[in-house]
Design a protein around this motif. Structure first.
Motif, PDB file in Angstrom:
ATOM      1  N   LEU A  64      23.200  20.248  18.576  1.00 32.98           N
ATOM      2  CA  LEU A  64      23.511  18.583  18.992  1.00 32.98           C
ATOM      3  C   LEU A  64      24.807  18.395  19.849  1.00 32.98           C
ATOM      4  N   LYS A  65      25.736  19.179  19.428  1.00 32.67           N
ATOM      5  CA  LYS A  65      27.017  18.723  20.207  1.00 32.67           C
ATOM      6  C   LYS A  65      27.002  19.019  21.822  1.00 32.67           C
ATOM      7  N   PRO A  66      26.535  20.321  22.115  1.00 33.29           N
ATOM      8  CA  PRO A  66      26.551  20.376  23.658  1.00 33.29           C
ATOM      9  C   PRO A  66      25.684  19.295  24.418  1.00 33.29           C
ATOM     10  N   PHE A  67      24.769  18.860  23.692  1.00 35.11           N
ATOM     11  CA  PHE A  67      23.965  18.097  24.595  1.00 35.11           C
ATOM     12  C   PHE A  67      23.780  16.508  24.233  1.00 35.11           C
ATOM     13  N   GLY A  68      24.650  16.304  23.526  1.00 37.15           N
ATOM     14  CA  GLY A  68      25.185  15.058  23.192  1.00 37.15           C
ATOM     15  C   GLY A  68      23.903  13.919  22.730  1.00 37.15           C
ATOM     16  N   ALA A  69      23.817  12.946  23.458  1.00 35.70           N
ATOM     17  CA  ALA A  69      22.478  12.004  23.047  1.00 35.70           C
ATOM     18  C   ALA A  69      21.233  12.633  24.010  1.00 35.70           C
ATOM     19  N   GLN A  70      21.387  13.751  24.535  1.00 40.07           N
ATOM     20  CA  GLN A  70      20.037  14.169  25.413  1.00 40.07           C
ATOM     21  C   GLN A  70      19.155  15.151  24.622  1.00 40.07           C
ATOM     22  N   VAL A  71      19.058  14.856  23.088  1.00 38.10           N
ATOM     23  CA  VAL A  71      18.267  15.682  22.524  1.00 38.10           C
ATOM     24  C   VAL A  71      17.384  14.763  21.849  1.00 38.10           C
ATOM     25  N   LEU A  72      15.765  15.061  22.171  1.00 35.07           N
ATOM     26  CA  LEU A  72      14.729  14.087  22.136  1.00 35.07           C
ATOM     27  C   LEU A  72      13.914  14.480  21.099  1.00 35.07           C
ATOM     28  N   ASN A  73      13.259  13.684  20.048  1.00 41.12           N
ATOM     29  CA  ASN A  73      12.312  14.291  19.324  1.00 41.12           C
ATOM     30  C   ASN A  73      10.869  13.229  19.185  1.00 41.12           C
ATOM     31  N   ILE A  74       9.929  13.920  18.942  1.00 39.24           N
ATOM     32  CA  ILE A  74       8.919  12.794  18.589  1.00 39.24           C
ATOM     33  C   ILE A  74       8.282  12.923  17.249  1.00 39.24           C
ATOM     34  N   HIS A  75       8.006  11.943  16.363  1.00 39.42           N
ATOM     35  CA  HIS A  75       7.481  12.012  15.020  1.00 39.42           C
ATOM     36  C   HIS A  75       6.403  11.266  14.885  1.00 39.42           C
ATOM     37  N   PRO A  76       5.278  11.591  14.258  1.00 36.51           N
ATOM     38  CA  PRO A  76       4.052  10.971  13.930  1.00 36.51           C
ATOM     39  C   PRO A  76       3.904   9.887  13.071  1.00 36.51           C
ATOM     40  N   SER A  77       4.937   8.791  12.952  1.00 35.11           N
ATOM     41  CA  SER A  77       4.888   7.892  12.272  1.00 35.11           C
ATOM     42  C   SER A  77       5.698   6.769  12.928  1.00 35.11           C
ATOM     43  N   LEU A  78       5.500   5.457  12.290  1.00 33.11           N
ATOM     44  CA  LEU A  78       6.500   4.407  12.843  1.00 33.11           C
ATOM     45  C   LEU A  78       7.819   4.470  11.923  1.00 33.11           C
ATOM     46  N   LEU A  79       8.681   5.123  12.590  1.00 32.40           N
ATOM     47  CA  LEU A  79       9.895   5.293  11.987  1.00 32.40           C
ATOM     48  C   LEU A  79      10.785   4.079  11.653  1.00 32.40           C
ATOM     49  N   PRO A  80      11.609   3.598  10.851  1.00 32.52           N
ATOM     50  CA  PRO A  80      11.818   4.621   9.687  1.00 32.52           C
ATOM     51  C   PRO A  80      10.828   4.837   8.641  1.00 32.52           C
ATOM     52  N   ALA A  81       9.446   4.531   8.830  1.00 32.42           N
ATOM     53  CA  ALA A  81       8.637   4.835   7.712  1.00 32.42           C
ATOM     54  C   ALA A  81       8.340   6.263   7.771  1.00 32.42           C
ATOM     55  N   PHE A  82       8.144   6.911   6.611  1.00 34.19           N
ATOM     56  CA  PHE A  82       7.574   8.225   6.470  1.00 34.19           C
ATOM     57  C   PHE A  82       8.393   9.032   7.609  1.00 34.19           C
ATOM     58  N   PRO A  83       9.736   9.350   7.377  1.00 38.67           N
ATOM     59  CA  PRO A  83      10.415  10.648   7.961  1.00 38.67           C
ATOM     60  C   PRO A  83       9.911  11.812   7.301  1.00 38.67           C
ATOM     61  N   GLY A  84      10.157  12.978   8.101  1.00 38.76           N
ATOM     62  CA  GLY A  84      10.091  14.140   7.207  1.00 38.76           C
ATOM     63  C   GLY A  84       8.603  14.834   7.592  1.00 38.76           C
ATOM     64  N   ILE A  85       8.308  15.781   6.699  1.00 34.85           N
ATOM     65  CA  ILE A  85       7.039  16.369   6.773  1.00 34.85           C
ATOM     66  C   ILE A  85       5.930  15.745   6.243  1.00 34.85           C
ATOM     67  N   LYS A  86       4.686  15.956   6.610  1.00 27.71           N
ATOM     68  CA  LYS A  86       3.376  15.417   6.292  1.00 27.71           C
ATOM     69  C   LYS A  86       3.286  13.817   6.296  1.00 27.71           C
ATOM     70  N   ALA A  87       3.872  13.453   7.451  1.00 23.96           N
ATOM     71  CA  ALA A  87       4.003  12.092   7.929  1.00 23.96           C
ATOM     72  C   ALA A  87       2.610  11.111   7.856  1.00 23.96           C
ATOM     73  N   VAL A  88       1.665  11.739   8.379  1.00 19.73           N
ATOM     74  CA  VAL A  88       0.277  11.202   8.715  1.00 19.73           C
ATOM     75  C   VAL A  88      -0.012  11.314   7.224  1.00 19.73           C
ATOM     76  N   GLU A  89      -0.248  12.198   6.511  1.00 20.96           N
ATOM     77  CA  GLU A  89      -0.666  12.216   5.204  1.00 20.96           C
ATOM     78  C   GLU A  89      -0.199  11.226   4.358  1.00 20.96           C
ATOM     79  N   ARG A  90       1.207  11.195   4.436  1.00 24.13           N
ATOM     80  CA  ARG A  90       1.761  10.196   3.478  1.00 24.13           C
ATOM     81  C   ARG A  90       1.478   8.575   3.865  1.00 24.13           C
ATOM     82  N   ALA A  91       1.398   8.477   5.080  1.00 28.79           N
ATOM     83  CA  ALA A  91       0.999   7.003   5.602  1.00 28.79           C
ATOM     84  C   ALA A  91      -0.231   6.893   5.178  1.00 28.79           C
ATOM     85  N   LEU A  92      -1.251   7.671   5.369  1.00 28.93           N
ATOM     86  CA  LEU A  92      -2.728   7.360   4.958  1.00 28.93           C
ATOM     87  C   LEU A  92      -2.563   7.292   3.187  1.00 28.93           C
ATOM     88  N   ALA A  93      -1.871   7.952   2.374  1.00 26.47           N
ATOM     89  CA  ALA A  93      -1.836   7.872   1.056  1.00 26.47           C
ATOM     90  C   ALA A  93      -1.160   6.590   0.653  1.00 26.47           C
TER      91      ALA A  93
END
Ligand code: GRF
Length: 206
Positions: A114-143
Motif C-alpha cells: 500500500l505504501k508505494p502506491f498510496g491512494a492508488q490501490v483499488l478493489n471491487i467487492h460484491p456487496s454494498l460495503l460496509p455490509a458484508f465485507p470479507g469472503i462469501k459476501a454474496v452468500e451471506r447477503a442472501l442468507a
C-alpha cells in the motif's frame, strides 16, 4: 491498446492514459471488462500487466487473448505476506504501473504494497460495503435476507474491504435467487462500474 483518447463523456480528464496493473486470483471477468472499456475508449488507460497468484487462474487466458502480459507470483512460495507483496511491488514498478487494480484478488494487502502506491490501490467487492465485507459476501447477503445488495469499488487500506468508497451499484435480490444467480447479476454491474470508477478515482470525482 497503446494509443487512447480521452472519452467525450469525461471532459475533465486531461492526463496521460492511466497505467493500470491488475491483480487477479481467479476467473478474470473484471479484467476483461476493463480491457473492453479501454478498447471502447471509455477508459483512457493502458494495462501494464496482470499478476496472478493461483496457477491455472482463468485470467491468464483472458490476458493472453487481450495481448496483455501476465506473471505468476504465488503466495505459497513466500514465508510471509510482506515478502510476497514486495515481489508484487517490484514487478508492478518495473512495468511502470501507477494504479493497482485488484480484480478478484483474494490476498490481504500489507503496508509493503500500500505504501508505494498510496491512494492508488483499488478493489471491487460484491456487496454494498460496509455490509458484508470479507469472503462469501454474496452468500451471506442472501442468507441475511437483504432485498438489495450490489457491488462497491473502494480504495484499499489495511483493514479488509474498509477503504474509502468510490462508487457503488445496487442489485435487487429476486425471489428464488441462488448464490450463483445473484452473483451473476452483481457481476454484470461490476463490469459496468469498475472501469467507470477507475476513471472517477483518477479525476478525483469520487
Ligand atoms: C468479483 O465478484 C469481485 O467482486 C470479487 O471477486 C469476484 C471476481 O470475479 N472480489 P472475476 O475474477 O473478475 O470474474
Amino acid at each position: 491498446m497503446d494509443v487512447l483518447t480521452v472519452p467525450e463523456h469525461c471532459p475533465d480528464y486531461r492526463g496521460e492514459p492511466l497505467r493500470l496493473g491488475i491483480l487477479a486470483s481467479g476467473k478474470g471477468s473484471n479484467f476483461t471488462a476493463i480491457v473492453e472499456a479501454i478498447s471502447a475508449q471509455t477508459l483512457p488507460a493502458v494495462i501494464t500487466g496482470v499478476i496472478y497468484n493461483n496457477p491455472g487462474a482463468g485470467v491468464v487466458q483472458r490476458a493472453q487473448a487481450a495481448g496483455v502480459k501476465s506473471h505468476l507470483i504465488n503466495h505459497r512460495d513466500y514465508p510471509d505476506r510482506e515478502s510476497f507483496d514486495q515481489d508484487i511491488v517490484s514487478t508492478l514498478k518495473n512495468w511502470g504501473t501507477e494504479w493497482v487494480v485488484m480484480a478478484g484478488w483474494m490476498r490481504q494487502a500489507t503496508e509493503v504494497l500500500l505504501k508505494p502506491f498510496g491512494a492508488q490501490v483499488l478493489n471491487i467487492h460484491p456487496s454494498l460495503l460496509p455490509a458484508f465485507p470479507g469472503i462469501k459476501a454474496v452468500e451471506r447477503a442472501l442468507a441475511a435476507g437483504v432485498k438489495i445488495t450490489g457491488c462497491t469499488v473502494h480504495r484499499v487500506v489495511l483493514a479488509v474491504d474498509s477503504g474509502p468508497i468510490i462508487a457503488q451499484a445496487a442489485v435487487p435480490v429476486l425471489p428464488g435467487d441462488t448464490v450463483a444467480s445473484l452473483h451473476a447479476r452483481i457481476q454484470q454491474q461490476e463490469h459496468r462500474l469498475y472501469p467507470q470508477a477507475i476513471l472517477w478515482a483518477a479525476v478525483g470525482n469520487s
